[in-house]
Each structure stands twice: as structure tokens, then as C-alpha cells.
Write a protein that holds these residues in place. Structure first.
Motif, PDB file in Angstrom:
ATOM      1  N   GLY A  33      75.808 130.727 145.756  1.00 56.19           N
ATOM      2  CA  GLY A  33      76.529 130.918 144.503  1.00 56.19           C
ATOM      3  C   GLY A  33      77.745 131.816 144.583  1.00 56.19           C
ATOM      4  N   ALA A  34      78.053 132.309 145.756  1.00 58.33           N
ATOM      5  CA  ALA A  34      79.219 133.178 145.922  1.00 58.33           C
ATOM      6  C   ALA A  34      80.296 132.448 146.717  1.00 58.33           C
ATOM      7  CB  ALA A  34      78.836 134.463 146.650  1.00 58.33           C
ATOM      8  N   GLY A  35      81.525 132.773 146.433  1.00 52.03           N
ATOM      9  CA  GLY A  35      82.627 132.263 147.230  1.00 52.03           C
ATOM     10  C   GLY A  35      82.837 133.200 148.400  1.00 52.03           C
ATOM     11  N   VAL A  36      82.818 132.668 149.604  1.00 48.25           N
ATOM     12  CA  VAL A  36      82.994 133.480 150.805  1.00 48.25           C
ATOM     13  C   VAL A  36      84.318 133.101 151.459  1.00 48.25           C
ATOM     14  CG1 VAL A  36      82.025 134.164 153.027  1.00 48.25           C
ATOM     15  CG2 VAL A  36      80.498 133.565 151.130  1.00 48.25           C
ATOM     16  N   VAL A  37      85.104 134.113 151.750  1.00 45.86           N
ATOM     17  CA  VAL A  37      86.362 133.931 152.461  1.00 45.86           C
ATOM     18  C   VAL A  37      86.258 134.731 153.746  1.00 45.86           C
ATOM     19  CG1 VAL A  37      88.859 134.312 152.399  1.00 45.86           C
ATOM     20  CG2 VAL A  37      87.649 133.645 150.305  1.00 45.86           C
ATOM     21  N   SER A  38      86.602 134.095 154.851  1.00 47.19           N
ATOM     22  CA  SER A  38      86.558 134.754 156.144  1.00 47.19           C
ATOM     23  C   SER A  38      87.963 134.765 156.726  1.00 47.19           C
ATOM     24  CB  SER A  38      85.607 133.994 157.071  1.00 47.19           C
ATOM     25  OG  SER A  38      85.576 134.595 158.340  1.00 47.19           O
ATOM     26  N   ALA A  39      88.367 135.920 157.250  1.00 43.29           N
ATOM     27  CA  ALA A  39      89.713 136.047 157.806  1.00 43.29           C
ATOM     28  C   ALA A  39      89.654 136.627 159.210  1.00 43.29           C
ATOM     29  CB  ALA A  39      90.562 136.946 156.917  1.00 43.29           C
ATOM     30  N   CYS A  40      90.479 136.082 160.091  1.00 34.14           N
ATOM     31  CA  CYS A  40      90.591 136.567 161.466  1.00 34.14           C
ATOM     32  C   CYS A  40      92.072 136.686 161.812  1.00 34.14           C
ATOM     33  CB  CYS A  40      89.948 135.593 162.444  1.00 34.14           C
ATOM     34  SG  CYS A  40      88.177 135.452 162.264  1.00 34.14           S
ATOM     35  N   GLY A  41      92.409 137.772 162.481  1.00 30.89           N
ATOM     36  CA  GLY A  41      93.785 137.946 162.921  1.00 30.89           C
ATOM     37  C   GLY A  41      94.413 139.192 162.348  1.00 30.89           C
ATOM     38  N   SER A  42      95.712 139.135 162.151  1.00 27.94           N
ATOM     39  CA  SER A  42      96.487 140.266 161.639  1.00 27.94           C
ATOM     40  C   SER A  42      96.923 140.011 160.212  1.00 27.94           C
ATOM     41  CB  SER A  42      97.729 140.490 162.506  1.00 27.94           C
ATOM     42  OG  SER A  42      97.357 140.812 163.819  1.00 27.94           O
ATOM     43  N   CYS A  43      96.764 141.026 159.359  1.00 29.75           N
ATOM     44  CA  CYS A  43      97.169 140.924 157.953  1.00 29.75           C
ATOM     45  C   CYS A  43      98.329 141.864 157.692  1.00 29.75           C
ATOM     46  CB  CYS A  43      96.011 141.301 157.030  1.00 29.75           C
ATOM     47  SG  CYS A  43      94.763 140.051 156.894  1.00 29.75           S
ATOM     48  N   ASP A  44      99.484 141.293 157.468  1.00 36.23           N
ATOM     49  CA  ASP A  44     100.650 142.068 157.066  1.00 36.23           C
ATOM     50  C   ASP A  44     101.446 141.228 156.083  1.00 36.23           C
ATOM     51  OD1 ASP A  44     102.116 140.218 158.592  1.00 36.23           O
ATOM     52  OD2 ASP A  44     102.269 141.571 160.300  1.00 36.23           O
ATOM     53  N   ILE A  45     102.581 141.711 155.678  1.00 38.92           N
ATOM     54  CA  ILE A  45     103.375 141.024 154.654  1.00 38.92           C
ATOM     55  C   ILE A  45     103.777 139.621 155.098  1.00 38.92           C
ATOM     56  CG2 ILE A  45     105.613 141.944 155.363  1.00 38.92           C
ATOM     57  CD1 ILE A  45     104.358 141.494 151.750  1.00 38.92           C
ATOM     58  N   GLN A  46     103.920 139.414 156.397  1.00 42.73           N
ATOM     59  CA  GLN A  46     104.315 138.102 156.911  1.00 42.73           C
ATOM     60  C   GLN A  46     103.167 137.096 156.939  1.00 42.73           C
ATOM     61  OE1 GLN A  46     107.539 137.342 157.639  1.00 42.73           O
ATOM     62  NE2 GLN A  46     108.001 139.402 156.912  1.00 42.73           N
ATOM     63  N   SER A  47     101.942 137.579 156.971  1.00 40.58           N
ATOM     64  CA  SER A  47     100.802 136.675 157.167  1.00 40.58           C
ATOM     65  C   SER A  47      99.787 136.658 156.026  1.00 40.58           C
ATOM     66  CB  SER A  47     100.076 137.056 158.461  1.00 40.58           C
ATOM     67  OG  SER A  47      99.526 138.350 158.369  1.00 40.58           O
ATOM     68  N   ILE A  48     100.002 137.429 154.983  1.00 40.88           N
ATOM     69  CA  ILE A  48      98.979 137.635 153.956  1.00 40.88           C
ATOM     70  C   ILE A  48      98.773 136.434 153.015  1.00 40.88           C
ATOM     71  CG2 ILE A  48     100.448 138.697 152.177  1.00 40.88           C
ATOM     72  CD1 ILE A  48      97.014 140.021 153.204  1.00 40.88           C
ATOM     73  N   GLN A  49      99.759 135.573 152.866  1.00 38.61           N
ATOM     74  CA  GLN A  49      99.700 134.516 151.848  1.00 38.61           C
ATOM     75  C   GLN A  49      98.504 133.573 151.973  1.00 38.61           C
ATOM     76  OE1 GLN A  49     101.758 134.751 149.124  1.00 38.61           O
ATOM     77  NE2 GLN A  49     100.178 133.394 148.337  1.00 38.61           N
ATOM     78  N   PRO A  50      98.153 133.082 153.165  1.00 35.05           N
ATOM     79  CA  PRO A  50      96.969 132.209 153.232  1.00 35.05           C
ATOM     80  C   PRO A  50      95.696 132.902 152.745  1.00 35.05           C
ATOM     81  CG  PRO A  50      98.238 132.035 155.248  1.00 35.05           C
ATOM     82  CD  PRO A  50      98.831 133.168 154.459  1.00 35.05           C
ATOM     83  N   LEU A  51      95.553 134.171 153.038  1.00 30.72           N
ATOM     84  CA  LEU A  51      94.393 134.929 152.571  1.00 30.72           C
ATOM     85  C   LEU A  51      94.453 135.115 151.060  1.00 30.72           C
ATOM     86  CD1 LEU A  51      91.790 136.447 153.063  1.00 30.72           C
ATOM     87  CD2 LEU A  51      93.148 138.444 153.725  1.00 30.72           C
ATOM     88  N   ALA A  52      95.616 135.413 150.543  1.00 27.31           N
ATOM     89  CA  ALA A  52      95.783 135.560 149.090  1.00 27.31           C
ATOM     90  C   ALA A  52      95.432 134.254 148.382  1.00 27.31           C
ATOM     91  CB  ALA A  52      97.210 135.988 148.758  1.00 27.31           C
ATOM     92  N   ASP A  53      95.882 133.145 148.925  1.00 27.49           N
ATOM     93  CA  ASP A  53      95.582 131.837 148.330  1.00 27.49           C
ATOM     94  C   ASP A  53      94.079 131.553 148.349  1.00 27.49           C
ATOM     95  OD1 ASP A  53      98.321 131.509 147.972  1.00 27.49           O
ATOM     96  OD2 ASP A  53      98.546 130.164 149.699  1.00 27.49           O
ATOM     97  N   ALA A  54      93.428 131.860 149.456  1.00 33.29           N
ATOM     98  CA  ALA A  54      91.988 131.610 149.567  1.00 33.29           C
ATOM     99  C   ALA A  54      91.197 132.489 148.598  1.00 33.29           C
ATOM    100  CB  ALA A  54      91.520 131.841 151.003  1.00 33.29           C
ATOM    101  N   LEU A  55      91.580 133.754 148.460  1.00 30.27           N
ATOM    102  CA  LEU A  55      90.894 134.642 147.516  1.00 30.27           C
ATOM    103  C   LEU A  55      91.116 134.199 146.077  1.00 30.27           C
ATOM    104  CD1 LEU A  55      91.438 138.188 149.066  1.00 30.27           C
ATOM    105  CD2 LEU A  55      89.273 136.975 148.778  1.00 30.27           C
ATOM    106  N   THR A  56      92.317 133.758 145.767  1.00 27.05           N
ATOM    107  CA  THR A  56      92.610 133.265 144.415  1.00 27.05           C
ATOM    108  C   THR A  56      91.751 132.051 144.094  1.00 27.05           C
ATOM    109  OG1 THR A  56      94.865 134.109 144.487  1.00 27.05           O
ATOM    110  CG2 THR A  56      94.422 132.339 142.911  1.00 27.05           C
ATOM    111  N   ALA A  57      91.661 131.120 145.038  1.00 27.59           N
ATOM    112  CA  ALA A  57      90.839 129.925 144.826  1.00 27.59           C
ATOM    113  C   ALA A  57      89.363 130.286 144.697  1.00 27.59           C
ATOM    114  CB  ALA A  57      91.053 128.941 145.976  1.00 27.59           C
ATOM    115  N   ALA A  58      88.887 131.191 145.531  1.00 29.54           N
ATOM    116  CA  ALA A  58      87.480 131.605 145.457  1.00 29.54           C
ATOM    117  C   ALA A  58      87.188 132.288 144.125  1.00 29.54           C
ATOM    118  CB  ALA A  58      87.141 132.529 146.624  1.00 29.54           C
ATOM    119  N   ALA A  59      88.106 133.128 143.664  1.00 25.27           N
ATOM    120  CA  ALA A  59      87.922 133.828 142.383  1.00 25.27           C
ATOM    121  C   ALA A  59      87.962 132.858 141.210  1.00 25.27           C
ATOM    122  CB  ALA A  59      88.991 134.902 142.223  1.00 25.27           C
TER     123      ALA A  59
END
Length: 125
Positions: A33-59
Motif C-alpha cells: 500500500g505504499a509507494g516506494v521510490v529507489s534511487a541510485c547514483g548522484s543527486c545534484d541540481i543536474q540530476s534531481i529531476q527524475p527523482l522529483a518526478d518519481a516522488l511526485t507520481a508516488a505522492a
């Protein structure tokens, strides 16, 4: 449909293969019943968008979101900002932060704001 090879039985994939863009790999699935997002790699201003999109969709799809950050080797203020925004919108659990990320959370005081758990299983309990 993308099937997360490492997913436990009963976990449902989002149907989308992991995105690998700008140094980060993101996957999303549902478990207990929970949305799980898994991230691997480096998170900075250049790479954050895919993670932001996944969290938005999960939320959008779940009231409880679990972010598995065990694979994040580098993070900066871009990830901190994303965590704050997600925390304000949904019940967010941050799972298995790496030593570097745990230190960043401690230095900024976010370790006392965010709900940090050791495992995904602990976060869904």
C-alpha cells in the motif's frame, strides 16, 4: 511492463523501467500500500529531476511514500530541498541513507525532521 528484478514477491512495478539520466537511476513500485521510490547514483541540481518526478507520481498515488536512498553516493542541497518539499506533501519515509547522506541530514538538522528508517520493510510496518 518493467519488473524490478530485486523486488520482493508481491511488490508491483510502476510499469516504467528505471530512468538513468544525469548520473541517477530511479525506479518506482508499490509495496503493501505504499509507494516506494529507489534511487541510485548522484543527486545534484543536474540530476534531481527524475527523482522529483518519481516522488511526485508516488505522492499522487499513495498517502505513504518510501524513498530508498541506499544507493545514493552523493547528494547536495538539491536533494535536501526535494526531501523537504516531499515531506510537506506526503507521509515520507527515508530509508537506509548512506554515510555521506546521513551526515548531510545531521549537519542540516533534517535527521530530526524526516522519518528515517533502516529498511523498506521497517518503513511499511
Amino acid at each position: 511492463m518493467y519488473v524490478d528484478e530485486g523486488a520482493a514477491p508481491g511488490r508491483k512495478s510502476s510499469g516504467v523501467a528505471p530512468q538513468i539520466l544525469g548520473g541517477i537511476e530511479v525506479s518506482r513500485y508499490e509495496w503493501r500500500g505504499a509507494g516506494v521510490v529507489s534511487a541510485c547514483g548522484s543527486c545534484d541540481i543536474q540530476s534531481i529531476q527524475p527523482l522529483a518526478d518519481a516522488l511526485t507520481a508516488a505522492a499522487r498515488d499513495h498517502h505513504r511514500v518510501i524513498l530508498d536512498v541506499s544507493g545514493i553516493g552523493f547528494a547536495d542541497s538539491a536533494l535536501l530541498n526535494l526531501l523537504i518539499l516531499a515531506h510537506q506533501k506526503v507521509q515520507l519515509y527515508v530509508v537506509a541513507p548512506t554515510r555521506q547522506l546521513q551526515r548531510l541530514l545531521e549537519l542540516t538538522g533534517m535527521d530530526s525532521v524526516l522519518d528515517i528508517r533502516a529498511t523498506v520493510e521497517e518503513a511499511v510496518a
